[in-house]
Design an enzyme around this catalytic site. Structure first.
Site, PDB file in Angstrom:
ATOM      1  N   ARG A 103      22.628   9.663   4.670  1.00 29.45           N
ATOM      2  CA  ARG A 103      22.218   9.692   6.076  1.00 29.45           C
ATOM      3  C   ARG A 103      20.760   9.299   6.300  1.00 29.45           C
ATOM      4  O   ARG A 103      20.434   8.548   7.210  1.00 29.45           O
ATOM      5  CB  ARG A 103      22.459  11.099   6.607  1.00 29.45           C
ATOM      6  CG  ARG A 103      22.288  11.251   8.082  1.00 29.45           C
ATOM      7  CD  ARG A 103      22.349  12.713   8.494  1.00 29.45           C
ATOM      8  NE  ARG A 103      23.368  13.482   7.859  1.00 29.45           N
ATOM      9  CZ  ARG A 103      24.590  13.708   8.362  1.00 29.45           C
ATOM     10  NH1 ARG A 103      24.912  13.209   9.530  1.00 29.45           N
ATOM     11  NH2 ARG A 103      25.460  14.446   7.697  1.00 29.45           N
TER      12      ARG A 103
ATOM     13  N   GLU B 153      20.945  11.282  -4.256  1.00 32.56           N
ATOM     14  CA  GLU B 153      22.082  10.574  -3.649  1.00 32.56           C
ATOM     15  C   GLU B 153      21.960  10.569  -2.124  1.00 32.56           C
ATOM     16  O   GLU B 153      22.847  11.070  -1.423  1.00 32.56           O
ATOM     17  CB  GLU B 153      23.390  11.256  -4.049  1.00 32.56           C
ATOM     18  CG  GLU B 153      23.619  11.380  -5.544  1.00 32.56           C
ATOM     19  CD  GLU B 153      24.821  12.269  -5.886  1.00 32.56           C
ATOM     20  OE1 GLU B 153      25.424  12.873  -4.976  1.00 32.56           O
ATOM     21  OE2 GLU B 153      25.151  12.359  -7.081  1.00 32.56           O
ATOM     22  N   PRO B 154      20.884  10.027  -1.582  1.00 39.92           N
ATOM     23  CA  PRO B 154      20.729  10.065  -0.128  1.00 39.92           C
ATOM     24  C   PRO B 154      21.696   9.120   0.565  1.00 39.92           C
ATOM     25  O   PRO B 154      21.981   8.028   0.063  1.00 39.92           O
ATOM     26  CB  PRO B 154      19.287   9.581   0.077  1.00 39.92           C
ATOM     27  CG  PRO B 154      19.044   8.669  -1.086  1.00 39.92           C
ATOM     28  CD  PRO B 154      19.792   9.291  -2.241  1.00 39.92           C
TER      29      PRO B 154
ATOM     30  N   CYS C 289      43.642   8.449  23.804  1.00 32.24           N
ATOM     31  CA  CYS C 289      44.425   9.442  24.547  1.00 32.24           C
ATOM     32  C   CYS C 289      44.286  10.833  23.951  1.00 32.24           C
ATOM     33  O   CYS C 289      45.249  11.411  23.449  1.00 32.24           O
ATOM     34  CB  CYS C 289      45.879   9.003  24.602  1.00 32.24           C
ATOM     35  SG  CYS C 289      45.985   7.403  25.392  1.00 32.24           S
ATOM     36  N   GLU C 290      43.095  11.350  23.957  1.00 33.58           N
ATOM     37  CA  GLU C 290      42.824  12.721  23.510  1.00 33.58           C
ATOM     38  C   GLU C 290      41.620  13.244  24.295  1.00 33.58           C
ATOM     39  O   GLU C 290      40.653  12.507  24.488  1.00 33.58           O
ATOM     40  CB  GLU C 290      42.431  12.752  22.024  1.00 33.58           C
ATOM     41  CG  GLU C 290      43.473  12.197  21.109  1.00 33.58           C
ATOM     42  CD  GLU C 290      43.640  12.991  19.831  1.00 33.58           C
ATOM     43  OE1 GLU C 290      43.151  14.135  19.752  1.00 33.58           O
ATOM     44  OE2 GLU C 290      44.276  12.442  18.933  1.00 33.58           O
TER      45      GLU C 290
END
Ligand code: LLP
Length: 421
Positions: free
Chosen positions: A276, A273-274, A342-343
């Protein structure tokens, strides 16, 4: 290996100048290379040529229909974790007989949808889920093919948020419980036991944890055989890492060779189940510099993409290389690339040595094809960005930039609030 490269100082994706795409579609946007995606799939697939296998692309890594269709056309199935991912996979033309369904929290409606679609198998993560699937399958007059997802208690030595095969994680069933559940499953109506599964984590850069997992599952398959259960599928999940900075993960060829050797003589089809490793380095996020500023000796490069577009740096402290789209001679600076959200956690790169980018310039945030767009959100009411696929010297908009109208889709002001405005 990917197809993002410089030609006379200008960044190209295959034969398309990245700046040209920016001019036509605006920024920010995700840009994927077809040649890279196909190449990664073939490399991975060929690594297992010596063993019966099925590659089920992990849809969560990148759920765009065009990418799902591309992998399906190359023979891939899909690893899904929700009704929404099932819907996408079917829409993209993935063969239901190549779909495996993982995840700890499958809802009854989602299970029914998957049973009706006739998926290959459910990877079951708890005793209660096993009961629920049996009940739902029986009511639909059908049989669910199942694997139990084993939690083999292996340390994949990756970021704690993406380790999934340790005892303390919420995933899978421990070995002793699994034996009890397999015995129960054997007798349950509506259930056909076909496999064993595991997935130990993500961005794993060593072979040893995978080999250890295979050894444990192999042992389990032996014990299940003694119980009269013949296992047809061994699903090893995904997790193979990629190079973001200086990691040296095994090449799919080494990974395949090592696994195939470990599995020698076992009469099963291997499922992988690749996510990335297929899409990560096949995609970039292109963003434009809005402003730069110094404050208390800190240098900020403020760009038009933020943590809502690419959450990985804020969420995991992940490293993504930042490349200029057009190279120029200029002094280097130590700076953070930050977004408009805004963080304070809204950064794409932190305290990096970078070219002294100027307002208006384009930056490429590299290795953003996996868990980039698929984890993006509308936080700060920012429309989600466009996705573009390049093939040779053409580019295709595979997801339009969202509009403000789409932002408020489905929202309603109830009548009792309408009078005053
Ligand atoms: N199979 C299962 C059951 C999974 O849970 C996952 C990923 C995969 C396959 C695919 O793993 P991969 O080959 O992509 O490593 N958002 C995080 C990654 C979360 C992975 C979750 N599960 C990140 O951005 O690093």
């Amino acid at each position: 290996m990917h197809h993002f490269h410089y030609v006379q100082g200008e960044l190209y994706c295959e034969q398309v100048p990245v700046a040209e795409v920016a001019r036509r579609v605006g920024t920010p946007f995700y840009l994927y290379s077809h040649a890279t995606l196909s190449r990664h799939f073939h490399a991975f697939d060929e690594a297992f040529a010596g063993f019966p296998h099925l590659i089920c692309f992990a849809v969560k890594a990148n759920s765009n229909l065009a990418l799902l269709r591309l992998f399906a056309s190359l023979g891939a199935g899909a690893d899904i974790v929700s009704g929404g991912e099932l819907y996408r996979a079917l829409k993209a033309g993935v063969d239901p007989a190549k779909i495996v369904y993982s995840g700890v929290g499958k809802k009854p409606g989602e299970i029914r949808e998957a049973l009706r679609a006739g998926i290959l198998m459910f990877n079951i993560e708890s005793s209660q889920e096993l009961q629920a699937i049996s009940r739902l399958a029986r009511r639909l007059g059908t049989t669910a093919r199942v694997s139990l997802r084993i939690n083999p208690d292996i340390d994949p030595k990756t970021h704690p948020y993406i380790s999934t095969g340790l005892k303390k994680n919420k995933f899978g069933i421990n070995l002793e419980q699994a034996l009890r559940d397999y015995r129960r499953a054997k007798a349950l109506p509506g259930i056909e036991v076909v496999g064993v599964a595991c997935h130990i984590g993500s961005q794993i850069t060593e072979l040893a944890p995978f080999l250890e997992a295979v050894q444990r599952l192999r042992e389990l398959i032996g014990r299940l055989g003694e119980m009269g259960l013949s296992i047809r599928y061994l699903d090893l999940g995904g997790g193979l890492g990629i190079t973001y900075q200086d990691e040296l993960p095994p090449h799919p060829r080494e990974y395949g060779a090592a696994l195939v050797q470990e599995l020698a003589g076992l009469p099963v089809t291997l499922i992988l189940e690749p996510g990335r490793v297929l899409v990560g380095n096949a995609g970039i996020l292109v963003t434009r510099v809005l402003y730069t500023k110094y404050s208390d000796a800190r240098h900020f490069i403020i760009v038009d993409a933020g943590m809502n577009d690419l959450a990985r740096p804020s969420l995991y402290g992940s490293y993504h290389a930042v490349w200029p789209v057009v190279e120029a001679d200029r002094p280097e600076v130590t700076a953070s690339v930050v977004g408009p959200i805004c963080e304070s956690g809204d950064f794409l790169a932190k305290d990096r040595v970078l070219p002294g980018f100027q307002p208006g310039e384009l930056l490429a945030v590299m290795s953003a094809g996996a868990y980039g767009f698929s984890m993006s959100s509308n936080y700060n009411s920012r429309p989600r960005v466009a996705e573009i696929l390049v093939k040779d010297d053409e580019f295709y908009v595979i997801r339009k930039r969202e509009t403000y109208r789409q932002l408020i889709w489905g929202e309603r002001i109830p009548a009792f609030l309408k009078g005053d405005a």
